[in-house]
Design an enzyme around this catalytic site. Structure first.
Site, PDB file in Angstrom:
ATOM      1  N   LYS A 166      -3.795 -42.175 -19.308  1.00 11.84           N
ATOM      2  CA  LYS A 166      -4.284 -42.112 -17.932  1.00 11.84           C
ATOM      3  C   LYS A 166      -3.080 -41.979 -17.008  1.00 11.84           C
ATOM      4  O   LYS A 166      -2.142 -42.774 -17.079  1.00 11.84           O
ATOM      5  CB  LYS A 166      -5.094 -43.364 -17.593  1.00 11.84           C
ATOM      6  CG  LYS A 166      -5.711 -43.334 -16.208  1.00 11.84           C
ATOM      7  CD  LYS A 166      -6.650 -44.522 -15.999  1.00 11.84           C
ATOM      8  CE  LYS A 166      -7.313 -44.461 -14.630  1.00 11.84           C
ATOM      9  NZ  LYS A 166      -8.292 -45.567 -14.432  1.00 11.84           N
ATOM     10  N   ASP A 221     -18.696 -51.327 -13.413  1.00  8.58           N
ATOM     11  CA  ASP A 221     -18.924 -49.885 -13.420  1.00  8.58           C
ATOM     12  C   ASP A 221     -19.390 -49.424 -14.797  1.00  8.58           C
ATOM     13  O   ASP A 221     -18.934 -48.398 -15.313  1.00  8.58           O
ATOM     14  CB  ASP A 221     -17.646 -49.145 -13.016  1.00  8.58           C
ATOM     15  CG  ASP A 221     -17.928 -47.701 -12.572  1.00  8.58           C
ATOM     16  OD1 ASP A 221     -19.095 -47.408 -12.221  1.00  8.58           O
ATOM     17  OD2 ASP A 221     -16.997 -46.882 -12.582  1.00  8.58           O
ATOM     18  N   GLY A 240     -10.568 -37.968 -11.873  1.00  6.59           N
ATOM     19  CA  GLY A 240     -11.300 -38.558 -10.763  1.00  6.59           C
ATOM     20  C   GLY A 240     -10.349 -39.216  -9.798  1.00  6.59           C
ATOM     21  O   GLY A 240      -9.403 -39.886 -10.188  1.00  6.59           O
TER      22      GLY A 240
END
Length: 787
Positions: A113, A207, A93
């Protein structure tokens, strides 16, 4: 990350009520602001995710940024001489991707990540990365994805985190379409545990969604992706970034940017998640993002008739999805709802739920209650499990001035590191430093009660906070430093408990506080005969215990002449309490039937046992003076309306669910003014300490026993875990230590623990005195605040 590809109540919380005169109801206030522009997020900490994230399910991803290039097949951490073999893509993303990797040195499987350096050219993007690393690495909880390390090479920044091999709840929902209510209860307890922990430590995730709820090898929920997380750095702070995933965004994020948002946005998201788990799609789901926002604004959703959902689940979802954030339930409110308490709760969930609906018809009500208790404890939701954010010792952090300098140094490093031309290595070095927060962000769990509220002079009196230190049952600390070492932490915390001599001011022609029934006059005599300045309750009790224990070391029992007169002291203490300080304050019931709420803004409401009169208590002069005003539940100022409304809920909840018919409780209905109230409360490693206005000191130990010291420590009241009360003269306790060991093993053990607890109380009180003296000798004293 967006779309990870892992394989493998009515408007206000419904609380029961007990006997009381009617209270006024709070008012719901409409959200008048028009919808904001939604084409892009407005970053607060350097949010670079561009357009709003895609809602889910099944709204397609909105992010149209270019796919970042793949990292090398072998990722090298040169600083630690470690190599990671890239296995496969887990999710992506924006400018980041997540890969499964193998640590070649330890042969362990991790997630990594990867953020391209090309995306980190601006101060905004660097600040966002810094915040994500800083916040995530400071969190240690069974239901938060573990942050392991961060490093860089020429092209990328890497963050290694624990691998969750069973994918996300979003992946699982796509396979299953929807979940049974027993399954949802397990997921929700774990989510609420993580959420409660984050809020306790001043972190808003912002989130929370199914795609960010990952599943470990044992199907436990792990909250991940802290890319939008924010830290509340001072009481009353409100965030104003419009960010999140459309289907999960709380209305105040979109439509009340003037006042901002705080922890309540995560609570809203938990309601959306629960609905989605049970129904199979998000409550505000439509094809267009703007339509989703309109439905959120209007609170427009329904429960489809073709999707079975219990009435208890519907009520809970409706309570959570309340437009007014101040009326949403707390985490513990949610867990105490009948949907959890009365429903079937499995102990855990098997991996086989990927392929089919499990059966739970073998689980009895008794088993469900035991399973729920276990799940709550595993999620660190029990009262005795509050712990601090992993605050590692910082260099030079043993003294306040050094810690303050550390904060300033790190702030300077941060400002330099996020400048556009600054090397990424400087950012990572600064981000790896322990999380040190100043200006009352509060290092211990006590400071979670300083959750975001509107600034002073806004409409609700509950949303007024003073920017000063707070003493509290779970949040106590200093404005400028995080706690460093355990001993220095204790010393700093207890220092705030040592307030100067108290004076009292009254309004409305207040009478003097009335003694509890049966209390001897010796107490008043002892107080009135004190020459000069009266020492505070801590020092008085500390002197008494120290003298008694010093005599004990010499084989003597020191008896005080006032012991007989004050044997009735200590009859009024805290029988039950409940902590909602992440939103409002601490509620409690005293043994005489008094119910009080210590609000986060340094005021208290104290309800008489007659359930009709109440005192409004305000703190003055940094907590050294208390001003009382007297009202009835039918006649009070408009500005107290919200607080009286909350008092009603606290009183109903405590008296119906927590307050027991113990032998030591009574009802002093004649006492309508000047009731005793909670002044300060403090969590330590082994006990919770309460200080009452009658100068009693109460220690609630984690073995569920309690010890209450009278105002000068001459009387010791002990309540065991079975609520059996015994009252002792201090000299009698000391005499027990000199007697031969009883033949009865249980009695011998009890006597040993009783003396040990008295010694513990003395050490706590001496710590208060010691640090108080150091503070007074070192200059200006810390600001103090009653809670």
């Amino acid at each position: 990350m967006n779309n990870p590809l892992y394989t493998g109540m009515p408007p206000a919380p419904t609380l029961p009520t007990t006997r009381r005169h009617p209270f006024s109801n709070a008012v719901n206030h409409a959200l008048p602001r028009p919808p904001p522009q939604t084409k892009a997020q407005l970053p607060e900490q350097g949010d670079d995710k561009g357009k709003a994230k895609a809602s889910e399910p099944p709204l397609p991803r909105q992010n149209t940024k270019a796919v970042p290039p793949s990292p090398p097949q072998v990722i090298v951490d040169k600083s630690r001489s470690t190599k990671y073999q890239r296995i496969g893509l887990l999710g992506e993303g924006g400018f980041a991707r997540v890969y499964e990797v193998v640590d070649n040195k330890h042969q362990s499987r991790l997630a990594c990540k990867v953020v391209t350096k090309a995306s980190l050219k601006t101060k905004k993007a660097k600040t966002k990365l810094y915040a994500e690393i800083k916040i995530h690495r400071a969190l240690t909880h069974p239901n938060v994805v573990q942050f392991l390390d961060c490093f860089e090479d020429d092209d990328n920044v890497y963050m290694t985190i624990a691998l969750c091999p069973n994918g996300s709840l979003m992946d699982l929902l796509r396979r299953r379409r929807r979940f049974t209510e027993p399954e949802a209860r397990v997921f929700m307890v774990q989510l609420l545990g993580a959420c409660h922990y984050m809020h306790t430590h001043q972190v808003i995730h912002r989130d929370l969604k199914l795609g960010n709820l990952l599943l470990d090898a044992h199907m436990n929920v792990k909250v991940g992706d802290f890319g939008l997380a924010a830290l509340i750095e001072h009481p009353g702070e409100r965030k104003k970034t419009i960010c999140g995933t459309p289907n999960y965004i709380a209305p105040e994020v979109l439509f009340d940017t003037a006042n901002g948002h705080s922890f309540e946005v995560d609570i809203w998201s938990t309601g959306v998640i629960l609905y989605t788990l049970l129904i199979g799609q998000a409550p505000f789901q439509t094809k267009e993002v703007q339509s989703i926002y309109n439905r959120i604004r209007d609170n427009q959703y329904e429960f489809p008739e073709h999707r079975a959902c219990s009435s208890a689940a519907k009520q809970l979802i409706q309570a959570i999805l309340t437009r007014n954030p101040s009326e949403r339930p707390t985490m513990h409110d949610i867990l105490d709802h009948d949907w959890f308490q009365q429903g079937t709760v499995p102990a855990s969930l098997p991996v086989s739920i990927h392929d089919g609906v499990p059966r739970f018809d073998h689980i009895t009500r008794t088993m469900s209650q035991a399973n729920l208790a276990t799940l709550r404890r595993e999620a660190l939701l029990d009262e005795d499990q509050e712990e601090d954010v992993a605050s590692r010792p910082t260099a030079g952090g043993k003294a306040r001035n050094n810690a303050t300098a550390e904060i300033q140094r790190q702030e300077q490093e941060f400002q330099q590191a996020v400048q556009p031309g600054s090397p990424i290595s400087a950012l990572l070095k600064s981000a790896r430093q322990p999380l040190v927060v100043g200006n009352a962000a509060r290092e211990s769990p006590m400071f979670r009660r300083l959750q975001a509220v509107a600034k002073e002079k806004r409409a609700s009196p509950l949303k007024q906070r003073a920017d000063v230190d707070v003493d509290g049952e779970r949040d106590l600390g200093f404005e400028e430093i995080r706690r460093t070492e355990l001993e220095s932490q204790k010393a700093r915390i207890v220092a705030q408990m040592a307030a100067p001599p108290q004076t009292k001011e009254t309004e409305n022609a207040a009478p003097a506080p009335q003694p509890a029934p049966g209390m001897a006059k010796g107490k008043q005599k002892a107080k009135n005969e004190q020459p000069g300045v009266k020492i505070n309750g801590y020092d008085a009790a500390a002197e008494t215990l120290t003298a008694a224990l010093d005599a004990l070391k010499q084989g003597r029992v020191l008896a005080h002449p006032d012991e007989e007169d004050v044997m009735q002291e200590g009859r009024v203490f805290i029988a039950s309490w409940v902590d909602y300080c992440n939103k409002y304050g601490m509620g409690y019931a005293l043994t005489d039937g008094t119910v009080g709420v210590s609000f986060n803004d340094s005021t208290s409401l104290v309800l008489s046992p007659d359930k009709h009169h109440f005192d409004y208590v305000m703190s003055r002069r940094q907590g050294t003076v208390y001003v009382r005003k007297y009202y009835t539940v039918n006649d009070y100022p408009e500005e107290l309306k919200s607080k009286v409304y909350l008092l009603k809920h606290f009183e109903g909840y405590i008296m119906s669910r927590l307050f027991g018919d113990y032998d030591y409780v009574f009802e002093d209905t004649e006492r309508t003014k000047g009731m005793d109230f909670l002044q300060k409360f403090l969590r330590m490693k082994d006990a919770i300490v309460f200080k009452l206005s009658n100068d009693s000191l109460q220690f609630n130990f984690y073995d569920h026993s309690k010890m209450v010291l009278s105002s000068h420590g001459h009387v010791v009241t002990h309540i065991d875990k079975n609520y059996k009360l015994t009252r002792w003269r201090l000299s009698e306790v000391m005499a027990l230590a000199l007697q031969p060991r009883p033949a009865d093993a249980d009695e011998a053990k009890f006597q040993q623990r009783l003396v040990s607890k008295v010694k513990f109380c003395k050490e706590v009180l001496l710590s208060i005195r010691k640090v108080s003296e150091q503070t007074e000798g070192g200059g200006e004293a810390e600001p103090r605040r009653q809670v």
